[in-house]
Each structure stands twice: as C-alpha cells, then as structure tokens.
Write a protein that holds these residues in place. Structure first.
Motif, PDB file in Angstrom:
ATOM      1  N   CYS A   1       1.848  -4.366   3.420  1.00 34.20           N
ATOM      2  CA  CYS A   1       3.242  -5.317   3.103  1.00 34.20           C
ATOM      3  C   CYS A   1       4.163  -6.840   4.245  1.00 34.20           C
ATOM      4  CB  CYS A   1       4.403  -5.158   2.065  1.00 34.20           C
ATOM      5  SG  CYS A   1       6.064  -4.305   2.965  1.00 34.20           S
TER       6      CYS A   1
ATOM      7  N   SER B   1       0.704  -1.216   0.178  1.00 32.08           N
ATOM      8  CA  SER B   1      -0.007   0.056   0.555  1.00 32.08           C
ATOM      9  C   SER B   1       1.058   1.373   0.030  1.00 32.08           C
ATOM     10  CB  SER B   1      -1.186  -0.278   1.179  1.00 32.08           C
ATOM     11  OG  SER B   1      -1.849   1.746   1.391  1.00 32.08           O
ATOM     12  N   CYS B   2       1.712   1.692   1.482  1.00 27.26           N
ATOM     13  CA  CYS B   2       2.356   2.969   1.539  1.00 27.26           C
ATOM     14  C   CYS B   2       3.804   2.853   0.612  1.00 27.26           C
ATOM     15  CB  CYS B   2       2.484   3.143   2.982  1.00 27.26           C
ATOM     16  SG  CYS B   2       3.215   1.990   3.651  1.00 27.26           S
TER      17      CYS B   2
ATOM     18  N   CYS C   1       2.572   1.527   6.996  1.00 20.83           N
ATOM     19  CA  CYS C   1       1.814   0.937   6.667  1.00 20.83           C
ATOM     20  C   CYS C   1       1.410  -0.488   7.211  1.00 20.83           C
ATOM     21  CB  CYS C   1       0.909   1.274   5.808  1.00 20.83           C
ATOM     22  SG  CYS C   1       0.975  -0.069   3.910  1.00 20.83           S
ATOM     23  N   GLY C   2       2.015  -1.289   7.043  1.00 20.76           N
ATOM     24  CA  GLY C   2       2.095  -2.283   7.396  1.00 20.76           C
ATOM     25  C   GLY C   2       1.599  -4.042   7.006  1.00 20.76           C
TER      26      GLY C   2
ATOM     27  N   CYS D   1       8.781  -3.387   1.218  1.00 16.32           N
ATOM     28  CA  CYS D   1       8.416  -2.530   0.548  1.00 16.32           C
ATOM     29  C   CYS D   1       9.355  -2.126   0.645  1.00 16.32           C
ATOM     30  CB  CYS D   1       7.313  -1.502   0.930  1.00 16.32           C
ATOM     31  SG  CYS D   1       7.089  -0.886   2.468  1.00 16.32           S
TER      32      CYS D   1
HETATM   33  S1  FES Z   1       3.273  -0.944   2.042  1.00 17.46           S
HETATM   34 FE1  FES Z   1       3.810  -0.551   4.178  1.00 17.46          FE
HETATM   35  S2  FES Z   1       4.423  -0.725   4.954  1.00 17.46           S
HETATM   36 FE2  FES Z   1       4.824  -2.476   2.742  1.00 17.46          FE
END
Ligand code: FES
Length: 374
Positions: A331, A322-323, A328-329, A361
């Motif tokens: 992945c 996501s981020c 964000c957590g 990520c």
């Molecule tokens: S995509 Fe958000 S922490 Fe890796």
C-alpha cells in the motif's frame, strides 16, 4: 466494466478501473510459460522474463501478484525460487483458510497466459558472507532456495534444515537432497519425529566455526520465534526471518532485531500520543482525526480508529493493499504534502524521516492534513 485482453484471462478478469490502477501502481503483464503441480497442494508457476520485466533480484526477494477476486484486486506475495536468469519461478501453496488468492491461482492458472506482477522486491536481507544456516518450515522453503544457490555460488559454508509434516507435502525435499546431498540438507518430518529442536540444531552446527553464523528462516511463526528467542542477543548467531503472515498468503519481512511496527525517531517526532502499533485497539482509539487530500483535490475524513485505507474504501476510492499490518509494502503511497506518523515496519528510519511515501494501511498524518498521490 470488464476489460477484455485476448488470451489473458487473469488480466481480462479485472475491472477496468482496477486494471488502470494496477498499471499505474507499477504492475505489468508477464507471460506464464509453465504451471506444474509440485505436490497436491503446491503449484509451481514459471513466468517468462520479457524486456518489460527486466529484473535483477536479490536472493530471497519476492514478487507481488495481482489476483482478480470478486471484491477487487488482491495482492499476494510469492518468493522467487532459484532458477535460470531468463525466468521467474514461484511456488504457491493452496490455503483453504485464506482469503481466496491462492485458491484463484490454483483454479485458474491453467487457462492464463499472463499474470500482473510487480517487483521483485527484496526485504528479506540476505547478506553474502560467513557461515549460513537455513531453517525452512513447509512452503517457507521458497525464498531459501535462492539464498542457498547464492551461498553455493559464493562458496559459503551452509546447511539447510527443512521441516515439514510429511515428505509428500515438501515440494522441494527430493530436489534439494539430490542436488546438494544429505550432508548439506537435513529433512525433518514432524509426523514421524515431532517438532525439531531448531535452536540446538543451529548451535551444534555453528559451534564448528570461529566466525559468526547467520540463520535465515522462513515458515510458521512458532518456528521462527523459537529461533529468534533462542538467539536473542547472542554474540555470534544472528537470526533473519521472513514471516509468512495471514495463512501463508502474505509474506511480511521482519528482521528479528526489528520489532513489528517498532518505534522510529520519525514517528516519535509527530508527538503522537500513542505507540506506533496502529493495529492495537488501544492505540487506534487514541488516534486523532485528520483529512487526506487526494490528487484531484477532493478530501476524505479519517476518523479516530479508522485507517486511511478503510476511509478511502468507504469513500469509494480504489487502493491496493495486502497485509493491512504495515509489513508488506503493497500500500506504499507517495506523500505530496505534509508529514506522516509512520507505523510500518517496511520503510527504513531514513525513509520515514524523508516523508516521501507512507504505508496507508497503518500510518497516519502528523497534524490535521496530509496530501497523497491517490
Ligand atoms: S497493506 Fe501491507 S504494508 Fe500496507
């Protein structure tokens, strides 16, 4: 291949392999019980709690929602609103400059009977004692509604400063004033009154208390930074913020005391030649190459300057993200063998040291090889 699941267009729109991956990663279908237009740009979504979605969440927690975009599943993070215990409610601001997740929800939810969700996940860090001052900017009000409800339940002293450009765009202004009254809730309209002096507002309110005050803030980065800078190292006022990143489509939770991608003892233990800010070009250029071993034994080369996620994508391996900033957590991936050079700000120092999972990520391998549950 498209999987057809009767009555659930959101789920049926996912590619079959993507759907398998989402289920394997912990996403589950949750019925949509209501969709309401709260403002021209904000919809409220109510999800029915089922046995499969037995949830207990901390105030300020968020849900991950999977959205079927043309180039694969997109994961969006939406804070849970205060509400009845047998449902989950979120509010989604349509972002015209985003990557399509909020637009998809605005355009397709009327015909959806369920959504794929994971969570709730609590990374905001609401603490339950002492005076609390809440500062919301725009859609950043959403996690604070649940915190305010918790503060009321705990008979905690609190105040809300809710900032928005226009009253019509502030989805919860009327309801909050009606429920708690103007003594508790200050509405600040920037179109009429300009930018608020949030630091002075907090100082004035907190000066009435002998106990330390905690400020919870969510909204535009400029608003949160003003508070974080204003109360940096303050003896009795602590700021805890939730950063709506990437045009409000990604919620990244950051305590003001913890710099993004901050150095940890775990990452230093790898003797990494770089600072742990993987998104900085200089750091990426200095990274070494390594190999990721997948669950089926296949291997993917990760060259310098390339994230694990990008290397996997190039090799056609599906992942969730996501981020893309380690905040964000989404992945988070299990480490089967090896140690990670952690560069995220999601996991704690203890979790980094345990090397059980990593954010693929931004984080890399310690050494030349790491085996992941992919
Ligand atoms: S995509 Fe958000 S922490 Fe890796």
């Amino acid at each position: 291949m498209t999987v057809t699941m009767h009555g659930s267009p959101a789920i049926g729109d996912f590619d079959g392999a993507d759907l398998d991956m989402l289920i394997r990663k912990g996403f589950r279908p949750v019925p949509v019980s209501a969709v309401r237009k709260l403002t021209p740009e904000v919809i409220g979504i109510e999800l029915t709690l089922t046995e499969a979605a037995e949830l207990g969440s901390a105030p300020g927690a968020h849900l991950e929602v999977a959205v079927p975009l043309p180039d694969g599943p997109a994961i969006r993070h939406y804070s849970l609103l205060a509400g009845p215990a047998d449902s989950l409610r979120v509010a989604v601001l349509r972002d015209y400059h985003g990557r399509g997740g909020s637009a998809w929800l605005h355009e397709n939810l009327d015909s959806c009977t369920s959504l794929l969700v994971r969570g709730p996940r609590d990374t905001f860090g609401y603490e339950g004692s002492g005076p609390a001052y809440f500062v919301a900017g725009g859609i950043g009000i959403t996690p604070l509604t649940a915190m305010i409800a918790a503060a009321v339940d705990a008979r905690r002293d609190w105040h809300l400063l809710y900032v928005g450009r226009r009253l019509e765009s502030m989805a919860f202004a009327d309801a909050l004033i009606e429920e708690y009254g103007p003594d508790r809730v200050t509405i600040h309209i920037t179109e009429a009154a300009g930018r608020p002096d949030v630091v002075s507002a907090v100082e004035d309110w907190a000066s009435a208390y002998d106990e330390p005050t905690t400020v919870y803030t969510c909204g535009p980065v400029s608003l949160m930074r003003a508070l974080e800078i204003g109360f940096d190292d303050h003896s009795s006022i602590t700021v805890i913020s939730e950063n709506f990143d990437d045009h409000n489509e990604v919620a990244a939770q950051v305590r003001s005391a913890l710099p993004l991608g901050g150095t940890t003892s775990a990452s230093q233990s790898c003797n990494s030649p770089t600072a742990p800010h993987a998104t900085e070009a200089t750091a990426m250029e200095a990274d070494d190459d390594f190999v990721v071993e997948l669950g089926d034994g296949s291997e993917i080369d990760v060259p310098p300057g390339c994230s694990i996620i990008d290397a996997l994508k190039k090799a056609g391996v599906r992942t969730l993200s996501s981020c893309q900033k380690g905040t964000c957590g989404t992945c988070e991936t299990v480490i089967l063998d090896g140690r990670a050079d952690h560069r995220d700000s999601v996991l704690s120092a203890e979790e980094h040291a345990a090397h059980e999972t990593m954010m693929i990520c931004v984080s890399r391998a310690c050494g030349k090889r790491i085996a992941l549950d992919l």
